[in-house]
Design a protein around this motif. Sequence first.
Motif, PDB file in Angstrom:
ATOM      1  N   MET A 197       0.821  -1.199   0.000  1.00 23.22           N
ATOM      2  CA  MET A 197       0.000   0.000   0.000  1.00 23.22           C
ATOM      3  C   MET A 197       0.863   1.259   0.000  1.00 23.22           C
ATOM      4  SD  MET A 197      -3.116   0.385  -0.285  1.00 23.22           S
ATOM      5  CE  MET A 197      -3.691   1.975  -0.803  1.00 23.22           C
ATOM      6  N   VAL A 198       1.938   1.189   0.791  1.00 22.70           N
ATOM      7  CA  VAL A 198       2.847   2.335   0.851  1.00 22.70           C
ATOM      8  C   VAL A 198       3.392   2.627  -0.541  1.00 22.70           C
ATOM      9  CG1 VAL A 198       4.927   3.248   1.910  1.00 22.70           C
ATOM     10  CG2 VAL A 198       3.448   1.699   3.214  1.00 22.70           C
ATOM     11  N   MET A 199       3.711   1.529  -1.241  1.00 21.10           N
ATOM     12  CA  MET A 199       4.303   1.693  -2.567  1.00 21.10           C
ATOM     13  C   MET A 199       3.330   2.360  -3.534  1.00 21.10           C
ATOM     14  SD  MET A 199       6.576  -1.577  -3.483  1.00 21.10           S
ATOM     15  CE  MET A 199       7.958  -2.104  -2.505  1.00 21.10           C
ATOM     16  N   VAL A 200       2.043   1.981  -3.408  1.00 23.35           N
ATOM     17  CA  VAL A 200       1.046   2.561  -4.314  1.00 23.35           C
ATOM     18  C   VAL A 200       0.927   4.055  -4.062  1.00 23.35           C
ATOM     19  CG1 VAL A 200      -1.354   2.491  -5.022  1.00 23.35           C
ATOM     20  CG2 VAL A 200      -0.193   0.383  -4.378  1.00 23.35           C
ATOM     21  N   VAL A 201       0.846   4.407  -2.777  1.00 24.81           N
ATOM     22  CA  VAL A 201       0.759   5.829  -2.433  1.00 24.81           C
ATOM     23  C   VAL A 201       1.998   6.558  -2.931  1.00 24.81           C
ATOM     24  CG1 VAL A 201       0.691   7.475  -0.518  1.00 24.81           C
ATOM     25  CG2 VAL A 201      -0.675   5.377  -0.421  1.00 24.81           C
ATOM     26  N   PHE A 202       3.141   5.931  -2.691  1.00 23.02           N
ATOM     27  CA  PHE A 202       4.398   6.538  -3.113  1.00 23.02           C
ATOM     28  C   PHE A 202       4.402   6.746  -4.631  1.00 23.02           C
ATOM     29  CE2 PHE A 202       9.056   6.267  -3.960  1.00 23.02           C
ATOM     30  CZ  PHE A 202       9.356   7.473  -3.376  1.00 23.02           C
ATOM     31  N   ALA A 203       3.854   5.759  -5.358  1.00 18.71           N
ATOM     32  CA  ALA A 203       3.814   5.859  -6.815  1.00 18.71           C
ATOM     33  C   ALA A 203       3.046   7.108  -7.239  1.00 18.71           C
ATOM     34  CB  ALA A 203       3.160   4.612  -7.408  1.00 18.71           C
TER      35      ALA A 203
ATOM     36  N   TRP B 138       4.236  10.448  -9.116  1.00 19.74           N
ATOM     37  CA  TRP B 138       3.584  10.929 -10.337  1.00 19.74           C
ATOM     38  C   TRP B 138       3.269  12.415 -10.221  1.00 19.74           C
ATOM     39  CZ3 TRP B 138       2.641   9.901 -15.188  1.00 19.74           C
ATOM     40  CH2 TRP B 138       1.597  10.567 -15.838  1.00 19.74           C
ATOM     41  N   ALA B 139       2.676  12.790  -9.085  1.00 23.04           N
ATOM     42  CA  ALA B 139       2.334  14.187  -8.874  1.00 23.04           C
ATOM     43  C   ALA B 139       3.582  15.056  -8.911  1.00 23.04           C
ATOM     44  CB  ALA B 139       1.609  14.344  -7.538  1.00 23.04           C
ATOM     45  N   LEU B 140       4.638  14.539  -8.288  1.00 26.73           N
ATOM     46  CA  LEU B 140       5.889  15.287  -8.250  1.00 26.73           C
ATOM     47  C   LEU B 140       6.443  15.495  -9.656  1.00 26.73           C
ATOM     48  CD1 LEU B 140       7.842  16.387  -6.005  1.00 26.73           C
ATOM     49  CD2 LEU B 140       9.243  14.379  -6.510  1.00 26.73           C
ATOM     50  N   GLY B 141       6.492  14.388 -10.422  1.00 27.15           N
ATOM     51  CA  GLY B 141       7.015  14.462 -11.788  1.00 27.15           C
ATOM     52  C   GLY B 141       6.207  15.441 -12.614  1.00 27.15           C
ATOM     53  N   TRP B 142       4.886  15.359 -12.477  1.00 28.83           N
ATOM     54  CA  TRP B 142       4.003  16.240 -13.240  1.00 28.83           C
ATOM     55  C   TRP B 142       4.219  17.686 -12.853  1.00 28.83           C
ATOM     56  CZ3 TRP B 142       2.039  15.124 -17.557  1.00 28.83           C
ATOM     57  CH2 TRP B 142       1.027  15.903 -18.116  1.00 28.83           C
TER      58      TRP B 142
ATOM     59  N   ALA C  17       8.981   4.333 -13.129  1.00 26.40           N
ATOM     60  CA  ALA C  17       8.962   4.189 -11.671  1.00 26.40           C
ATOM     61  C   ALA C  17       7.571   3.810 -11.187  1.00 26.40           C
ATOM     62  CB  ALA C  17       9.415   5.487 -11.016  1.00 26.40           C
ATOM     63  N   MET C  18       6.539   4.435 -11.771  1.00 30.98           N
ATOM     64  CA  MET C  18       5.153   4.086 -11.420  1.00 30.98           C
ATOM     65  C   MET C  18       4.887   2.617 -11.704  1.00 30.98           C
ATOM     66  SD  MET C  18       2.617   6.629 -10.886  1.00 30.98           S
ATOM     67  CE  MET C  18       1.260   6.231 -11.949  1.00 30.98           C
ATOM     68  N   TRP C  19       5.335   2.160 -12.854  1.00 33.85           N
ATOM     69  CA  TRP C  19       5.168   0.769 -13.263  1.00 33.85           C
ATOM     70  C   TRP C  19       5.771  -0.153 -12.205  1.00 33.85           C
ATOM     71  CZ3 TRP C  19       7.370  -1.034 -18.704  1.00 33.85           C
ATOM     72  CH2 TRP C  19       7.227  -2.404 -18.820  1.00 33.85           C
ATOM     73  N   GLU C  20       7.035   0.146 -11.882  1.00 32.68           N
ATOM     74  CA  GLU C  20       7.734  -0.690 -10.900  1.00 32.68           C
ATOM     75  C   GLU C  20       6.973  -0.721  -9.568  1.00 32.68           C
ATOM     76  OE1 GLU C  20      11.318  -1.683 -11.456  1.00 32.68           O
ATOM     77  OE2 GLU C  20      11.060  -2.970  -9.710  1.00 32.68           O
ATOM     78  N   LEU C  21       6.625   0.473  -9.081  1.00 29.52           N
ATOM     79  CA  LEU C  21       5.998   0.555  -7.758  1.00 29.52           C
ATOM     80  C   LEU C  21       4.604  -0.061  -7.754  1.00 29.52           C
ATOM     81  CD1 LEU C  21       7.149   4.146  -6.836  1.00 29.52           C
ATOM     82  CD2 LEU C  21       7.802   2.055  -5.669  1.00 29.52           C
TER      83      LEU C  21
ATOM     84  N   VAL D 297       3.330  -2.381  -9.764  1.00 34.71           N
ATOM     85  CA  VAL D 297       3.376  -3.839  -9.906  1.00 34.71           C
ATOM     86  C   VAL D 297       3.726  -4.480  -8.569  1.00 34.71           C
ATOM     87  CG1 VAL D 297       4.671  -5.738 -10.929  1.00 34.71           C
ATOM     88  CG2 VAL D 297       3.854  -3.898 -12.366  1.00 34.71           C
ATOM     89  N   ARG D 298       4.724  -3.910  -7.885  1.00 28.72           N
ATOM     90  CA  ARG D 298       5.117  -4.481  -6.596  1.00 28.72           C
ATOM     91  C   ARG D 298       4.075  -4.184  -5.517  1.00 28.72           C
ATOM     92  NH1 ARG D 298       9.921  -6.826  -6.999  1.00 28.72           N
ATOM     93  NH2 ARG D 298      11.391  -6.033  -8.547  1.00 28.72           N
ATOM     94  N   GLY D 299       3.561  -2.960  -5.553  1.00 30.19           N
ATOM     95  CA  GLY D 299       2.612  -2.568  -4.515  1.00 30.19           C
ATOM     96  C   GLY D 299       1.280  -3.293  -4.598  1.00 30.19           C
ATOM     97  N   LEU D 300       0.792  -3.523  -5.804  1.00 32.89           N
ATOM     98  CA  LEU D 300      -0.505  -4.174  -5.974  1.00 32.89           C
ATOM     99  C   LEU D 300      -0.383  -5.682  -6.100  1.00 32.89           C
ATOM    100  CD1 LEU D 300      -2.105  -1.653  -8.500  1.00 32.89           C
ATOM    101  CD2 LEU D 300      -2.602  -1.865  -6.069  1.00 32.89           C
ATOM    102  N   ASN D 301       0.834  -6.205  -5.948  1.00 31.07           N
ATOM    103  CA  ASN D 301       1.087  -7.643  -6.031  1.00 31.07           C
ATOM    104  C   ASN D 301       0.598  -8.247  -7.344  1.00 31.07           C
ATOM    105  OD1 ASN D 301       2.386  -8.003  -3.554  1.00 31.07           O
ATOM    106  ND2 ASN D 301       0.403  -7.905  -2.491  1.00 31.07           N
ATOM    107  N   VAL D 302       0.840  -7.533  -8.436  1.00 34.07           N
ATOM    108  CA  VAL D 302       0.561  -8.115  -9.747  1.00 34.07           C
ATOM    109  C   VAL D 302       1.537  -9.274  -9.940  1.00 34.07           C
ATOM    110  CG1 VAL D 302       0.517  -7.672 -12.217  1.00 34.07           C
ATOM    111  CG2 VAL D 302      -0.109  -5.875 -10.622  1.00 34.07           C
ATOM    112  N   PRO D 303       1.047 -10.444 -10.399  1.00 34.64           N
ATOM    113  CA  PRO D 303       1.982 -11.558 -10.605  1.00 34.64           C
ATOM    114  C   PRO D 303       3.118 -11.144 -11.540  1.00 34.64           C
ATOM    115  CG  PRO D 303      -0.280 -12.279 -10.907  1.00 34.64           C
ATOM    116  CD  PRO D 303      -0.323 -10.803 -10.711  1.00 34.64           C
ATOM    117  N   LEU D 304       4.356 -11.352 -11.089  1.00 35.33           N
ATOM    118  CA  LEU D 304       5.504 -10.884 -11.869  1.00 35.33           C
ATOM    119  C   LEU D 304       5.636 -11.664 -13.175  1.00 35.33           C
ATOM    120  CD1 LEU D 304       8.075 -10.310  -9.038  1.00 35.33           C
ATOM    121  CD2 LEU D 304       6.788  -8.617 -10.316  1.00 35.33           C
TER     122      LEU D 304
END
Lengths: 281, 305
Positions: free
Chosen positions: A1-7, A11-15, A46-50, A52-59
Amino acid sequence: MVMVVFAFVLWALGWFVNVRLAEGAAARTVGVRLLVPVIFGVTILAMWELLVRGLNVPLVILPTPSMIAVRFSESTSILWVDFVQTILKGALSGYVMGALAAFGTAILVDRSDFLRRGLLPVGNFMAALPIVGTAPILVMWFGFDWHSKAAVVVVMVFFPILVNTVAGLRETSLMQRDLMQTYAASYWQGFFKLRLPAAMPFVFNGLKIATTLSLVGAIVAEFFGSPTVGMGFRISTSVGQLSLDMVWAEIVVAALAGSAFYGLVAISEKIVTFWHPSQRG
Amino acid sequence: MKSLIAVLTVIGVLVVIWYAACVPMNIKGVLTEAERAGAVVEPEGARERRNLGAFGLVAGNGFAIPATWAQARPRLPAPHQVAIELWQTTVMKKITSKRSLVHHAWVTLSATLLGFGIGTGLGILLAVGVVHSRVMDMSVMPWAIVSQTIPIIALAPMIIVVLYSIGVQGVLPKAVISAYLSFFPVVVGMVKGLRSPDMMQLDLLATYHASKPQGFWKLRLPASMPYLFTSLKIGVAASLVGAIVGELPTGAVAGLGARLLAGSYYGQTVQIWSALFMAAILAACLVGLLGVIERVTLKRMGMGS
């Protein structure tokens, strides 16, 4: 969950940074022009990485960019062999042969008004067709190795280059051709000194369209049968084994090769047609 | 009229070349069959013939030439064989039959149209965003342009498998590939089109005190139509290719791509050629239809020639 929020924070920061850069005073400088898309791309990765890991998408289904990068660096030898087989042997040789054939045909067609009237609509029609479909036939005729892939590429690049070259050779105005005539220039003198240079922007337009087509042709033709090497072969077998990080690594190679190929043609265009308005200023 | 004669001549010449090419392409197979059937073939034995060129064989066995246009599984089928196969699989078969080419064409066409619709819609939306936001323009456009130089079709097998594994199958995965391929041409063309009104025209609207939406609906959108149609024609052709290629990696049972693949597995060359021609007819119809819509629209807008 932390990772999703961080993602999303990322995103907001990059934008935010991009908005500041794009609306800022330095927006028109070369550095910012390059920086903005790079920041955008990096944020996406970075969003992709975070995510995928944060939402536990099967790698297995969606590998992360870092996994792809690791796989890429681990299997450079395989990727290189595939690159040589598909891009250098298949796509590039087919591209050169197809371009030369189209160029020769265009010069022939240009000499006769009748041929031009007849061939141009046919060529335009052929350029819109799904020519990739000839791949199974050509694989049957020329065997599984790179020859059949080169043949597919020849057929694919032929018509766009032909149509563009013929259109380009018509580009000179009557006035200019009359001038050549008053100089008592022969056909070939007029051709090399006036009409060929004038046709070059069109020719390069065709050549640029054909770069992508050549890679598409070489890769897709391998789906219909290939030796146990090549990018299309690797993609289809890796998909079968569900090693999608390998597929992504091949796609990275294809993307790099495609951009480099296009870039090379664009640079030669810049050198050859330095006089054209679109290249100046 | 003059052009029509020229085009017909060129097509006629191509057909003649095609018939002529059938002879050397198929002569070896024909001779093997003829020898098995008891005919006297010059030279005898498949092994002797292997070292001879195709043209030498034709010269030595003139009687076999008609047979090269009537083989069951030729290396290169003659035009009339393809035409007969097309006729039999489209008109003579019921559309619901698994062997009907119309059925296969519809499977591919439905994926193409769905994908084309999605891709075009999203493409136009993104283009509108790009034109109105500097940030989006600077962030997205370079990637959209670069993406045109890479063979994105290489992603097709993976998209199919990934979508399949999360339970999406049928027409949608192919449509995703089609959408993806038609997306970028539409974005690039539409951005160019929405930017095509020059400074003078934009200034005029500003003196009318037109709002931004008014400027969009009354100037930018109409001005972008020629560009939109050009990229739609490119996009629909790309969509069709995407749908066909999308059928290859999964071993799909229906669709033109499946026909191509099955034909290449079982050596059914006539089937491959007829599927190929069906795909060509489909592409021609789609592009032609868009051309007609383009002409009518532009004419009604007063931009037609």
